[in-house]
Design an enzyme around this catalytic site. Structure first.
Site, PDB file in Angstrom:
ATOM      1  N   ASP A  68      32.757  28.348  53.799  1.00  0.00           N
ATOM      2  CA  ASP A  68      32.404  29.451  54.250  1.00  0.00           C
ATOM      3  C   ASP A  68      33.721  30.010  54.571  1.00  0.00           C
ATOM      4  O   ASP A  68      34.750  29.320  55.208  1.00  0.00           O
ATOM      5  CB  ASP A  68      31.426  29.454  55.345  1.00  0.00           C
ATOM      6  CG  ASP A  68      30.780  30.786  55.875  1.00  0.00           C
ATOM      7  OD1 ASP A  68      30.837  31.927  54.786  1.00  0.00           O
ATOM      8  OD2 ASP A  68      30.554  31.342  56.824  1.00  0.00           O
ATOM      9  N   SER A  69      34.044  31.313  54.115  1.00  0.00           N
ATOM     10  CA  SER A  69      35.275  31.812  54.502  1.00  0.00           C
ATOM     11  C   SER A  69      34.880  33.288  54.748  1.00  0.00           C
ATOM     12  O   SER A  69      34.175  33.937  54.436  1.00  0.00           O
ATOM     13  CB  SER A  69      36.035  31.875  53.239  1.00  0.00           C
ATOM     14  OG  SER A  69      35.626  32.215  52.078  1.00  0.00           O
ATOM     15  N   GLY A 151      35.910  39.716  45.842  1.00  0.00           N
ATOM     16  CA  GLY A 151      35.895  39.936  47.661  1.00  0.00           C
ATOM     17  C   GLY A 151      36.641  40.826  47.845  1.00  0.00           C
ATOM     18  O   GLY A 151      36.928  41.899  47.438  1.00  0.00           O
ATOM     19  N   LYS A 172      47.874  32.396  43.490  1.00  0.00           N
ATOM     20  CA  LYS A 172      47.001  32.404  44.565  1.00  0.00           C
ATOM     21  C   LYS A 172      46.531  31.094  44.962  1.00  0.00           C
ATOM     22  O   LYS A 172      46.423  30.641  46.180  1.00  0.00           O
ATOM     23  CB  LYS A 172      45.700  33.315  44.222  1.00  0.00           C
ATOM     24  CG  LYS A 172      44.589  33.580  45.384  1.00  0.00           C
ATOM     25  CD  LYS A 172      43.373  34.204  45.161  1.00  0.00           C
ATOM     26  CE  LYS A 172      42.460  34.102  46.349  1.00  0.00           C
ATOM     27  NZ  LYS A 172      41.185  34.423  45.801  1.00  0.00           N
TER      28      LYS A 172
END
Length: 194
Positions: A68-69, A151, A172
């Site tokens: 979860d982020s 996102g 990234k």
């Protein structure tokens, strides 16, 4: 080779994890024909990642990794945080969420734009739970920039001035919050010979 299911249907996230977690056969929820949506109702990233990993591991009877982020804006006490993907409702797009944040912050300058992205990733197998954490500090850009991401990547600006979405996938993956969390998790798994 040990099989681990990755609790996501997000192809960007899956690709990121596959590039880092080598030596295992990684399967997506789609590979497992698992259509379950675990309700993320915990109040921390760690709580949500543990819940997802445990529920899917027990359902499929195999090891599971779940994360979860989210984006945490200092000025708003860490908002949107665990609600990053849903704060405008389940049907809102990432673009709509990013436009909302940019509009909300349009008059803020300097340190008022400080933010971080955090990730918590959990490995769960037969009651054994291992958690890795990662965080990157930056700020909210003045406008969306870049097109290589998903996102909030196009509005999260790193200290070097580039947004996540202006980086190549390779760049990234070298620095991301998910990489840091995954590296933390992998180190802990190695110590336990998993």
């Amino acid at each position: 080779m040990k099989e681990i299911v990755i609790a996501t249907n997000n192809q960007g996230k899956l690709k990121e994890i596959e590039e880092l977690l080598v030596g295992y056969k990684l399967l997506s929820l789609k590979d497992m024909n698992c259509k379950v949506e675990v309700v993320e109702d915990q109040d921390t990233f760690e709580g949500n990642s543990k819940k997802k990993a445990k529920e899917i591991s027990e359902m499929l009877n195999m090891p599971c990794i779940a994360d979860d982020s989210g984006l945490c804006i200092e000025k708003y006490n860490g908002w949107p945080g665990i609600h990053t993907a849903r704060f405008l409702g389940e049907d809102a797009t990432a673009k709509q969420r990013n436009v909302y944040i940019l509009e909300k912050m349009k008059n803020l300058e300097g340190k008022e734009r400080n933010a971080s992205v955090k990730c918590c990733i959990t490995y769960y197998e037969k009651g054994k739970c291992i958690v890795g954490k990662g965080e990157i500090k930056g700020k909210i850009a003045k406008e969306a920039r870049g097109n290589n991401g998903f996102g909030f990547d196009e509005i999260f600006e790193l200290p070097d001035g580039k947004t996540y979405a202006e980086l190549t996938s390779e760049e990234k993956n070298q620095i991301s919050h998910r990489r840091l969390a995954l590296q933390d998790l992998i180190n802990k798994m190695k110590k336990l010979h998993i």
